[in-house]
Enzyme design. Sequence first.
Site, PDB file in Angstrom:
ATOM      1  N   THR B 181      -3.157  -5.039 -17.734  1.00 58.13           N
ATOM      2  CA  THR B 181      -3.378  -3.710 -17.156  1.00 58.13           C
ATOM      3  C   THR B 181      -2.161  -2.864 -17.481  1.00 58.13           C
ATOM      4  O   THR B 181      -1.052  -3.357 -17.566  1.00 58.13           O
ATOM      5  CB  THR B 181      -3.505  -3.784 -15.628  1.00 58.13           C
ATOM      6  OG1 THR B 181      -2.273  -4.286 -15.108  1.00 58.13           O
ATOM      7  CG2 THR B 181      -4.626  -4.695 -15.221  1.00 58.13           C
ATOM      8  N   GLU B 326      -9.259  -5.860 -13.963  1.00 60.46           N
ATOM      9  CA  GLU B 326      -9.321  -7.017 -13.077  1.00 60.46           C
ATOM     10  C   GLU B 326     -10.759  -7.409 -12.711  1.00 60.46           C
ATOM     11  O   GLU B 326     -10.977  -8.472 -12.113  1.00 60.46           O
ATOM     12  CB  GLU B 326      -8.555  -6.729 -11.772  1.00 60.46           C
ATOM     13  CG  GLU B 326      -7.051  -6.623 -11.930  1.00 60.46           C
ATOM     14  CD  GLU B 326      -6.581  -5.227 -12.310  1.00 60.46           C
ATOM     15  OE1 GLU B 326      -7.392  -4.441 -12.843  1.00 60.46           O
ATOM     16  OE2 GLU B 326      -5.397  -4.908 -12.078  1.00 60.46           O
ATOM     17  N   LYS B 431      -1.210  10.146   3.920  1.00 65.04           N
ATOM     18  CA  LYS B 431      -1.441   9.666   5.286  1.00 65.04           C
ATOM     19  C   LYS B 431      -0.794  10.628   6.256  1.00 65.04           C
ATOM     20  O   LYS B 431       0.415  10.602   6.479  1.00 65.04           O
ATOM     21  CB  LYS B 431      -0.895   8.253   5.416  1.00 65.04           C
ATOM     22  CG  LYS B 431      -1.761   7.281   4.609  1.00 65.04           C
ATOM     23  CD  LYS B 431      -1.102   5.961   4.310  1.00 65.04           C
ATOM     24  CE  LYS B 431      -2.043   5.171   3.383  1.00 65.04           C
ATOM     25  NZ  LYS B 431      -1.415   3.963   2.843  1.00 65.04           N
ATOM     26  N   TRP B 436      -6.431  10.132   6.608  1.00 65.80           N
ATOM     27  CA  TRP B 436      -6.172  10.093   5.176  1.00 65.80           C
ATOM     28  C   TRP B 436      -6.676  11.378   4.521  1.00 65.80           C
ATOM     29  O   TRP B 436      -7.817  11.781   4.724  1.00 65.80           O
ATOM     30  CB  TRP B 436      -6.882   8.891   4.520  1.00 65.80           C
ATOM     31  CG  TRP B 436      -6.238   7.566   4.865  1.00 65.80           C
ATOM     32  CD1 TRP B 436      -5.224   7.356   5.750  1.00 65.80           C
ATOM     33  CD2 TRP B 436      -6.573   6.283   4.313  1.00 65.80           C
ATOM     34  NE1 TRP B 436      -4.897   6.029   5.797  1.00 65.80           N
ATOM     35  CE2 TRP B 436      -5.705   5.343   4.928  1.00 65.80           C
ATOM     36  CE3 TRP B 436      -7.485   5.844   3.376  1.00 65.80           C
ATOM     37  CZ2 TRP B 436      -5.755   3.981   4.631  1.00 65.80           C
ATOM     38  CZ3 TRP B 436      -7.530   4.491   3.078  1.00 65.80           C
ATOM     39  CH2 TRP B 436      -6.671   3.565   3.691  1.00 65.80           C
TER      40      TRP B 436
END
Lengths: 536, 536
Positions: B181, B326, B431, B436
């Site tokens: 990655t 992944e 946050k 959020w």
Amino acid sequence: MQDGQLSLARLLEHGSRIHAASRVTTWTDQGPRRETYAELGRNAGRLAGALRGLGITGDQRVGTFMWNNAEHLAAYFAIPAMGAVLHTLNIRLFPEQLTFVANHAEDQVVLVDGSLVPLLARQLPEMKTVRHVVVANGDPATLEAPAGVEVHSYDELLAAQPDTFDWPEIDERSAAAMCYTSGTTGDPKGVAYSHRSIWLHSMQVCMSDSMRLAPEDTALVIVPMFHAMSWGMPYAAMMVGTSLVMPDRFLQPAPLAQMLASEKPTFAGAVPTIWQGLLQQLEEHPQDISHLREVVVGGSACPPSLMHAFEERYGVPILHAWGMTETSPLGSVARPPAGATGEQAWQYRYSQGRFPASVRARLIDDHGNEQPWDNESVGELEVAGPWIAGSYHGGADPEKFHDGWLRTGDVGRISPDGYLTLTDRAKDVIKSGGEWISSVDLENTVMSHPAVAEAAVIGVPDEKWDERPLVAVVVREGHQVTAAELREFLADKVAKWQLPEHWTFIDEVPKTSVGKFDKKRLRAFHSDGKLDVRHF
Amino acid sequence: MQDGQLSLARLLEHGSRIHAASRVTTWTDQGPRRETYAELGRNAGRLAGALRGLGITGDQRVGTFMWNNAEHLAAYFAIPAMGAVLHTLNIRLFPEQLTFVANHAEDQVVLVDGSLVPLLARQLPEMKTVRHVVVANGDPATLEAPAGVEVHSYDELLAAQPDTFDWPEIDERSAAAMCYTSGTTGDPKGVAYSHRSIWLHSMQVCMSDSMRLAPEDTALVIVPMFHAMSWGMPYAAMMVGTSLVMPDRFLQPAPLAQMLASEKPTFAGAVPTIWQGLLQQLEEHPQDISHLREVVVGGSACPPSLMHAFEERYGVPILHAWGMTETSPLGSVARPPAGATGEQAWQYRYSQGRFPASVRARLIDDHGNEQPWDNESVGELEVAGPWIAGSYHGGADPEKFHDGWLRTGDVGRISPDGYLTLTDRAKDVIKSGGEWISSVDLENTVMSHPAVAEAAVIGVPDEKWDERPLVAVVVREGHQVTAAELREFLADKVAKWQLPEHWTFIDEVPKTSVGKFDKKRLRAFHSDGKLDVRHF
């Protein structure tokens, strides 16, 4: 590295949550009865709780003696997901076979449909390990239980349970389900399916090179759930959210036509006999069935005439497929290759089909030699793969397996591009002078004579050639034909060395419990001198 | 019970025999160059022999530094099938990342395309374990090798080898391939794919709830083979016989349009930028592309306007999908549920899609609590399953995994029927006062102002609210706008408590090697006091 066990508990959890709105519709004498996959999930949870309450632990076997319906579907998931093993009992077995399989699998509990109680009741006293019978879709009071067997109402048992169950973690190679083959020789043999094999097979059923079962499909599952897991359709449906229509005991052409009209399924699966019956129904009572994008036909070879009739008169393509209980059952599917059209495409479609990547195949001759894939060389088909049985339950009949390959008992040829054409059963093929004569080809040719209703061909001993064909003919009512005339009829249709010298006329061909020609009995009639044979 | 290992040697054997006539077409500056799957199989056999000859044994890693072409495809099969591990090197990595991944994977041999030799040559002296470089599609003499490295011609190596190879039996859980990655934080992490995970993923790519890759398809594989295994298309194609079109280095809109015209693919896969470029090309040079039955878009969120343009102007549906290195990468695919039509179907199609049965998903909030699937509650997405990584190569970054779940770093919501909508990256979400704020939503809203070319939003520390959003704006050339005007513009578009107080104007948003906003650098600019911030 990746992990993640393939398990039916996970499949149930997935389908009942993500495809919560998909439906299983069960046909009844009052019409359709509907249930969502969310409800199915809750019922499976309740059923698992009820079975645990009846003492089912570990990998004990739970039998089902049921039609295709929502309750059978709940059993398909609840039993494996709780770690037990689903044993689908074939309601069409001969009584002694039914007793044999229940005892051999050591079924602890049997779920039975109300309409099948009388059939089960006759054999129940002989089923030595069964402790509980659960009656669904009917009145448990109609079953007089033998001593030591308790009878329960499915509805009452489930009503007493919570709708969730703490599904255990299960190794993916554990047995999830089992089904017995009803061969013509010896006792039935048990085939066990693992969680892993069912998962992989379900993916295949939804793949582009197979049945393409899809989220937008509604599948009419006519092939019984006690026959090779309904060709895997119930599990595959839960995987992608296909809605299911279950015909229960209404398998006659008229109610099937009603289901088509009412539910407009896009996909269906059944043996050729069912489609033949439906075709006749449609001829007499025309009905639009073009909502069927495709129907899959297997179990026995599909006559090309049937394929043409459905496609040309009703716009419904028949997808020919081959498999057996030992192959989960998806072995090959006859989708023509890219680019094939017209007559060439039809030739591919008549074949038993092409092998998917997970099914390895080879042809083996009498001497154990692998035969080439040239669409001419003939041999016994052997297959192997992650959903192909590597042994029978309890190690029965070990000679059916070698080096990880299953001897299918089917004889045929394979084209260079991997299409299988079956020509006979290995035990029925006639070995004459080192060559193989297909009994099926001969039968079909004889049966193409207008005066012949049925014809069965067996090999009989011959001093010079080892074996030669004997044709047993059933003459069509109101017709007359002689053996000499039939030989004459065959003369320009088969190779000269294949032309049969031995002929007999019989009233009917003996049949097995699933309606196939019982050549074992025919051979016994012959060796016992019970056939009146004319020799040329 | 069933057995049968899932292995890429078996997949190659299947595809090159049963789908022998399927083709891989590689684009060159002289037009298409074609090869059948039968030839591919023989070349893979030769390549495996050549690599064995160079000393490759066991699970050693062989790197590829190549475009999408037939030679890369042969490497995709030969390397894993011989038991070694294919390591696809991303040609777009920063130089020091490239060196890092080759050394970390301990690549022994690197296959490189002639056109990429200059790019590799710069880093080769730093690659400590590489002993051989094999140059395909080019002249090996162009590469000046460092001491201890031998350079070979792909064609010459293969010409000296037999076209069959005795593929070893391999445990299905062995590593087959790996890909690093290219995250914005820390060193790249290696993800290993097993034979089993690739097999299962390939089946999924051909399933009805995913890309439906089919035998009759021709797939144009634009997404690079060094990006999450080209989304699994090469392996899936071999499984069902899909023909492939490989663009090699010709990834600009004009040659892609030529490939469409010449090869008439039915399917294609690429990131949104490619489709955006192609759309502009088509506007300027109209061309019928209705041979595309569907195209899959992933890698980053697909703008709805792009989906509408392709569908409404060109009759080509865009299939939105989500995944990451992944996740092999197929995580979710946005096919609307059965019955959804019109605007409702579009809403489903804008989402990141629905999870297939093999991908388990959950949303976890800041306190580790699982969030409901109500399409409102927001949390970090975690996934698990048989093709989802359970760890990184060498155990790097263990905090990305827990209890068998992968923390995706993506934040979003899930609908009751299992459709994922991503709203932000976990590290970018702001946050504020226990709630959020999605940086992506804010950015998109700011960017909808006509004077704004780009806008990136980061969270900056705040005594009262923990964090508050800072908006970094790039003004469109020839336009002018103030922070006050932009705040006014947002006032009726976002919740009052989300309205940003902090604004800055910059020349351009810093980008990562794959072209994404590099918010890590933007945060560093801010903490280093390099941004001129206006506060309200």
